[in-house]
Design a protein around this motif. Sequence first.
Motif, PDB file in Angstrom:
ATOM      1  N   ARG A   1       0.825  -1.213   0.000  1.00 47.56           N
ATOM      2  CA  ARG A   1       0.000   0.000   0.000  1.00 47.56           C
ATOM      3  C   ARG A   1       0.861   1.266   0.000  1.00 47.56           C
ATOM      4  O   ARG A   1       0.619   2.173  -0.805  1.00 47.56           O
ATOM      5  CB  ARG A   1      -0.932  -0.029   1.210  1.00 47.56           C
TER       6      ARG A   1
ATOM      7  N   GLN B   1       1.084   4.097  -2.979  1.00 48.64           N
ATOM      8  CA  GLN B   1       0.876   5.530  -2.768  1.00 48.64           C
ATOM      9  C   GLN B   1       2.000   6.342  -3.393  1.00 48.64           C
ATOM     10  O   GLN B   1       1.775   7.429  -3.938  1.00 48.64           O
ATOM     11  CB  GLN B   1       0.763   5.803  -1.269  1.00 48.64           C
TER      12      GLN B   1
ATOM     13  N   GLY C   1      -1.320   1.308  -6.787  1.00 49.37           N
ATOM     14  CA  GLY C   1      -1.589   2.742  -6.691  1.00 49.37           C
ATOM     15  C   GLY C   1      -2.766   3.173  -7.538  1.00 49.37           C
ATOM     16  O   GLY C   1      -3.596   3.989  -7.119  1.00 49.37           O
TER      17      GLY C   1
ATOM     18  N   SER D   1      -6.071   1.956  -5.869  1.00 47.55           N
ATOM     19  CA  SER D   1      -5.981   2.034  -4.408  1.00 47.55           C
ATOM     20  C   SER D   1      -7.344   2.168  -3.743  1.00 47.55           C
ATOM     21  O   SER D   1      -7.588   1.553  -2.695  1.00 47.55           O
ATOM     22  CB  SER D   1      -5.078   3.208  -3.989  1.00 47.55           C
TER      23      SER D   1
ATOM     24  N   ASP E   1      -8.429  -0.600  -1.139  1.00 45.60           N
ATOM     25  CA  ASP E   1      -8.632  -0.175   0.250  1.00 45.60           C
ATOM     26  C   ASP E   1     -10.054  -0.479   0.708  1.00 45.60           C
ATOM     27  O   ASP E   1     -10.279  -0.863   1.862  1.00 45.60           O
ATOM     28  CB  ASP E   1      -8.349   1.325   0.398  1.00 45.60           C
TER      29      ASP E   1
END
Length: 246
Positions: A48, A52, A189, A192, A196
Amino acid sequence: MRVCVLCAGVALSACTPAQPGAEFNDPYESTNRGIHEFNKGLDQALLRPAGQVTAAAPEIVTTPVANFADNVGLPGMIVNGILQGDIGGAATNTMRFVLNTTVGLGGLFDPAGGIGLNEDSTDFGETLAVWGAPEGAYVELPVLGPSTERDAVGQLVDIVIDPLARYGTAEQATAATTARVAGIAISRGRFSDTMDSVLYESADSYAQARLLYLQNRRFELGMTDQSNGIDPFADPFIDPFAEPFQ
């Protein structure tokens, strides 16, 4: 190659049969959930944050890396296309690989896509499905994530039969591995919000990941899922454990 296929056949002969009337064929759920928590922790600690970083990077940097990662995967797809009898898909991937490797400077750019030669994505798991191998039980693999017994065998065979890994130089193999890892971070990314939502916002992230994987994989393979209690046309991003809207 012959040995790989034979080993795959032996492994698949031991696939766990689906339980009649079961919504999911998941006899290893307890173990799978433990592995899922490990993968979730790995994502939180490494993947993660890496995603990012790549999401914040300019596309002029990430796009060539993603293109290169896609390009090094094409030789294996060409082999699988041939094994499936999909000559058209194998030809498309071959022309795409040749064009992007030459005109596209080793795959950093995608001139093939610009003229409509889009990747015909496939793998040995799909090859096994075409050959009639059963899906087997749902499994979650350490690091690699959601899979099935058939696809787990397919992933192993893909590594073994990859022409670039077998016949390329050590430097080419290292570059390909590095690009694939970077490509995973870039994909993390790019998606995401979805990832998430599944991992950190679902009421049961394991069940949600299982549902999404099986729906998407069966859709890719052109399978219908009514017999398994799964609607292949349902929105895979709806949390089945969320409270209904009043």
